[in-house]
Motif scaffolding. Structure first.
Motif: not given
Length: 263
Positions: A182-184, A194-198, A201-208, A245-256
């Motif tokens: 999580r720190q990494r 991440l906390k705000q589920k920006n 950032l979601y679009r950036y993750l998909e592109r990455e 893994r991070v995209l999955e957290l976005f898709d959940k109502r709450e995560g990590a």
């Protein structure tokens, strides 16, 4: 006096992180538009506009004069924060530079850096290393934003001195592997984003993820079928797994512990 000043989407987002009422020091001010905007909008009572190059600073001075703000914004030639005295400004703005250059600027004159109430930072590269650097130097990221403009992604952050001691864990102590991961991830993508589920950032993750998948395919094509996976191939596979893994957290109502989606 000129009329309204219009900032780019990126520059407006950087300016929006400044705490109202704070005096400002803008390092690498380019044409001086952010200090002009902040003073003209009544967000900052005064500002320093500093740049290492005479050409941009001369243009900044002309723009400041055109808006009639010479009494509120001072221009100075400066390599980093060399020309700013400790306590002379409340907010330091450092935007549009590489992460390594920003680290150098913030590290060279620590007394001056520590005198600011907040750092408004928009590094263009080495983001994971830069956030890790801030954490090691005793700063806490309290706000972040990410802007997509002209096909490029621009993350930015507000950092303040952290008065709490941050435990430095490793795999052999109470710091679990999950906490280390999580720190990494927070260093790489931003704890507040991440906390705000920006959504940007979601679009950036998909592109990455897409880019990493293309790189992996090319690496696999070049690899001899009988040879083992190379170091670079394993790194890219790890990056893809992190994205998933991070995209999955976005898709959940709450995560990590990252909170709920704003949308």
């Amino acid at each position: 006096m000129c009329g309204k000043i219009v900032l780019s989407k990126r520059m407006h987002a950087v300016a929006s992180l400044v705490t109202p009422g704070n005096s400002v020091c803008d390092v690498g001010c380019d044409h001086g538009f952010i200090p002009i905007y902040l003073v003209k909008q009544g967000i900052a009572p005064k500002a320093l506009a500093m740049d290492v190059n005479e050409g941009p600073l001369r243009q900044a001075k002309e723009h400041i004069a055109a808006f009639g703000l010479e009494s509120y914004i001072e221009t100075r030639i400066s390599d980093g924060i060399a020309s700013c005295r400790p306590g002379e400004a409340d907010s330091l703005i450092c935007a549009g530079m590489g992460g390594k250059l920003m680290q150098r600027i913030l590290s060279e004159e620590k007394e001056k850096t520590d005198s600011f109430q907040e750092l408004i930072l928009q590094p263009q590269s080495e983001l994971q290393q830069f956030r890790s650097f801030l954490r090691r130097e005793g700063y806490l990221i309290t706000d972040e934003n990410m802007i997509e403009e002209d096909g490029k992604f621009y993350p930015m952050m507000k950092a303040v001195p952290n008065k709490e001691t941050i435990p430095q864990g490793n795999s052999s102590d109470a710091y679990s592997q999950k906490q280390l991961w999580r720190q990494r991830i927070e260093d790489r993508y931003g704890p507040v984003l991440l906390k705000q589920k920006n959504p940007v950032l979601y679009r950036y993750l998909e592109r990455e993820k897409r880019i990493c998948e293309e790189v992996l395919i090319n690496l696999q094509k070049r690899r001899n079928a009988a040879s083992d996976r190379g170091k670079r191939e394993k790194e890219v596979e790890g990056q893809i797994q992190d994205c998933l893994r991070v995209l999955e957290l976005f898709d959940k109502r709450e995560g990590a512990g990252y909170g709920k989606n704003k949308d």
